[in-house]
Write an enzyme that holds these catalytic residues in place. Structure first.
Site, PDB file in Angstrom:
ATOM      1  N   GLY A   1       0.832  -1.186   0.000  1.00  0.00           N
ATOM      2  CA  GLY A   1       0.000   0.000   0.000  1.00  0.00           C
ATOM      3  C   GLY A   1       0.872   1.243   0.000  1.00  0.00           C
TER       4      GLY A   1
ATOM      5  N   THR B   1      -0.915  -2.656   8.189  1.00  0.00           N
ATOM      6  CA  THR B   1      -2.105  -3.228   7.571  1.00  0.00           C
ATOM      7  C   THR B   1      -1.727  -4.088   6.378  1.00  0.00           C
ATOM      8  OG1 THR B   1      -2.401  -1.250   6.201  1.00  0.00           O
ATOM      9  CG2 THR B   1      -3.629  -1.340   8.284  1.00  0.00           C
TER      10      THR B   1
ATOM     11  N   ASN C   1      -2.951  -4.805   2.780  1.00  0.00           N
ATOM     12  CA  ASN C   1      -3.809  -4.249   1.742  1.00  0.00           C
ATOM     13  C   ASN C   1      -4.208  -5.356   0.776  1.00  0.00           C
ATOM     14  OD1 ASN C   1      -2.669  -1.992   3.015  1.00  0.00           O
ATOM     15  ND2 ASN C   1      -2.942  -0.750   1.190  1.00  0.00           N
TER      16      ASN C   1
ATOM     17  N   GLU D   1      -7.992  -2.246   3.653  1.00  0.00           N
ATOM     18  CA  GLU D   1      -6.786  -2.424   4.461  1.00  0.00           C
ATOM     19  C   GLU D   1      -7.180  -3.085   5.772  1.00  0.00           C
ATOM     20  OE1 GLU D   1      -4.173   1.078   4.718  1.00  0.00           O
ATOM     21  OE2 GLU D   1      -5.677   2.071   3.461  1.00  0.00           O
TER      22      GLU D   1
ATOM     23  N   ARG E   1     -17.673   2.261  12.214  1.00  0.00           N
ATOM     24  CA  ARG E   1     -17.933   3.702  12.113  1.00  0.00           C
ATOM     25  C   ARG E   1     -17.542   4.193  10.721  1.00  0.00           C
ATOM     26  NH1 ARG E   1     -13.239   6.479  11.839  1.00  0.00           N
ATOM     27  NH2 ARG E   1     -11.382   5.517  12.714  1.00  0.00           N
TER      28      ARG E   1
ATOM     29  N   PHE F   1      -9.104  13.565  10.632  1.00  0.00           N
ATOM     30  CA  PHE F   1      -8.857  13.896  12.029  1.00  0.00           C
ATOM     31  C   PHE F   1      -8.028  15.170  12.133  1.00  0.00           C
ATOM     32  CE2 PHE F   1      -9.970   9.490  12.021  1.00  0.00           C
ATOM     33  CZ  PHE F   1     -10.703   9.326  13.175  1.00  0.00           C
TER      34      PHE F   1
END
Length: 184
Positions: A51, A63, A65, A116, A141, A146
């Protein structure tokens, strides 16, 4: 980062989790996590690809991917968001709890949709090129930008904690033995 908490399973969702660009609600300054079961399990199978290299290097959350060919047309009904489920890597017999992100990662303004998965485990080596089986069980969610990386890291930590918590419940534990993981 794995812990054993109790939790509850909510009723399946009757419509896609969220519309693209939805903003998550906050309660007492914290992101509201819905932890809703999907109406049916989504099963994806494909190679782990490189990724953007932000998960482990920038965020401390490595993660896996999934190759876009493995999810093309299969997650279109899901809204952009954070989900929970299980994953298995071809060279490993174990099935791992997984917190995953589906979408364009608004914090980084990605131009390509990604799937991911953070597998709840400490791995000694990368597993690029190996096949991953990914079972998406529920919605956590919506994705959102952020205020900074510290806020994002905290949200990811909380997402993983809630993933572990719900997947430790009786209704979900049995999915680790699902034929998707045990068969060919």
């Amino acid at each position: 980062r794995e812990s054993g908490w109790g939790g509850r399973v909510t009723k399946p969702m009757s419509e896609p989790a969220t519309a693209k660009g939805a903003t998550p609600e906050k309660t007492d300054g914290k992101l509201k996590r819905e932890m809703k079961a999907l109406p049916k399990l989504i099963l994806l199978r494909g190679k782990v690809v490189k990724g953007f290299q932000r998960g482990s290097k920038l965020l401390g959350w490595p993660t896996a991917n999934l190759d876009p060919a493995a999810f093309k047309g299969k997650v279109d009904d899901l809204g952009e968001g954070v989900y929970y489920g299980y994953a298995k890597i071809e060279s490993d017999k174990k099935v791992y709890k997984t917190a995953l992100s589906i979408g364009w990662n608004p914090q980084f303004k990605n131009k390509e949709k990604t799937v991911e998965a953070y597998l709840v485990n400490e791995f000694a080596d990368d597993f690029y090129g190996e096949e991953m089986r990914l079972m998406i069980c529920g919605y956590t969610r919506p994705q959102c930008p952020f205020d900074g990386l510290d806020s994002l890291k905290k949200a990811i930590s909380d997402d993983v904690d809630e993933t572990v918590k719900i997947l430790d419940t009786e209704d979900y534990i049995k999915l680790k033995d699902h034929e998707f993981f045990t068969g060919n």
